[in-house]
Design an enzyme around this catalytic site. Sequence first.
Site, mmCIF file in Angstrom:
data_model
loop_
_atom_site.group_PDB
_atom_site.id
_atom_site.type_symbol
_atom_site.label_atom_id
_atom_site.label_comp_id
_atom_site.label_asym_id
_atom_site.label_seq_id
_atom_site.Cartn_x
_atom_site.Cartn_y
_atom_site.Cartn_z
ATOM 1 N N GLN A 1 1.113 -1.583 0.067
ATOM 2 C CA GLN A 1 0.155 -0.034 -0.539
ATOM 3 C C GLN A 1 0.553 1.049 0.263
ATOM 4 O O GLN A 1 1.554 1.534 0.876
ATOM 5 C CB GLN A 1 -1.027 0.045 0.830
ATOM 6 C CG GLN A 1 -1.926 -1.201 1.335
ATOM 7 C CD GLN A 1 -2.612 -0.982 2.158
ATOM 8 O OE1 GLN A 1 -4.270 -1.425 1.973
ATOM 9 N NE2 GLN A 1 -2.424 -1.790 3.973
ATOM 10 N N HIS B 1 6.454 4.480 5.970
ATOM 11 C CA HIS B 1 7.683 3.487 5.540
ATOM 12 C C HIS B 1 7.854 2.025 4.727
ATOM 13 O O HIS B 1 6.374 0.919 5.142
ATOM 14 C CB HIS B 1 8.905 2.697 7.034
ATOM 15 C CG HIS B 1 9.823 2.414 6.351
ATOM 16 N ND1 HIS B 1 10.915 2.227 8.132
ATOM 17 C CD2 HIS B 1 10.312 1.841 5.839
ATOM 18 C CE1 HIS B 1 11.652 1.907 7.474
ATOM 19 N NE2 HIS B 1 11.721 1.210 6.556
ATOM 20 N N HIS C 1 6.850 -1.026 2.900
ATOM 21 C CA HIS C 1 6.939 -2.577 3.203
ATOM 22 C C HIS C 1 6.087 -3.257 2.381
ATOM 23 O O HIS C 1 4.597 -2.968 1.677
ATOM 24 C CB HIS C 1 6.248 -2.890 4.990
ATOM 25 C CG HIS C 1 5.009 -2.015 4.637
ATOM 26 N ND1 HIS C 1 4.564 -0.292 5.326
ATOM 27 C CD2 HIS C 1 3.780 -2.155 5.292
ATOM 28 C CE1 HIS C 1 3.797 0.080 5.247
ATOM 29 N NE2 HIS C 1 2.740 -0.993 5.529
ATOM 30 N N HIS D 1 3.688 -6.808 2.261
ATOM 31 C CA HIS D 1 2.959 -7.663 3.260
ATOM 32 C C HIS D 1 3.621 -8.897 1.938
ATOM 33 O O HIS D 1 2.795 -9.316 1.143
ATOM 34 C CB HIS D 1 2.031 -7.581 3.133
ATOM 35 C CG HIS D 1 1.517 -5.949 3.979
ATOM 36 N ND1 HIS D 1 0.378 -6.158 4.713
ATOM 37 C CD2 HIS D 1 1.230 -4.932 3.441
ATOM 38 C CE1 HIS D 1 0.095 -4.943 5.576
ATOM 39 N NE2 HIS D 1 0.534 -4.052 4.362
#
Length: 215
Positions: free
Chosen positions: A144, A155, A157, A159
């Site tokens: 996202q 930050h 990332h 998933h």
Amino acid sequence: MLKLSPLFSSLKFITPFLHLRHLSTPPRFSLHSTAATLTRVPSNLTRASSSFLQPPTEMGSESYMFGPYKIDAREVFYSTQLSYALVNLRPLVPGHVLVCPRREVKRFLDLSADETSDLWLTAQKVGRQLESYHNTSSLTFAIQDGPQAGQTVPHVHIHILPRKSGDFEKNDEIYDAIDLKEKELTQKLDLDKERKDRSVAEMADEADEYRKLFL
Ligand code: AMW
């Protein structure tokens, strides 16, 4: 042995809500196209050989930031010079982990080429091991990228969610579950008990298990 959060048993509880949510509010965009966008790996990376992946680093005393949060090193189970993988505070399925660049970068577009390569190669390596560890047969990779895309921690990332048949009533509901805001969850689903943050000890136990997969 890894002890799984009671949250996992609540998935069947979440999914009927998600189903109703679709019926009552038609999506503004196709979940299928979103999924494709979220999971598309840059084409130059599909040709990348494993030599682009930075070597694993020794873990223990290092410090890691995840946006504003200082991450306890015991929650990190794999790292390279550019990326690290940590267990999730509130996993949606068993093995739901995050892979981040070490540098605190808000947007995917702000990553350097080396960071981008290493991030995705790390995600590939982590995904392979966790799919096998959890005895699953598929993986969801999702980013996202920015607040309007649902990003809550500023930050970058990825998933990674090991997937298996029947974990969600409809496959793409996983994206709704990733996107659901805490407030919405607590207000509408009364999942306070299941969604409460896991303890450092519980997360450290899970990370200990995963660390063994990368020796
Ligand atoms: W995003 O909505 O920014 O795409 O996802 C944030 C993710 O980070 C969620 O899965 C959430 O559970 C997880 N998370 C938030 N804070 C922490 C933390 N301190 N340690 C591990 N995971 C976290």
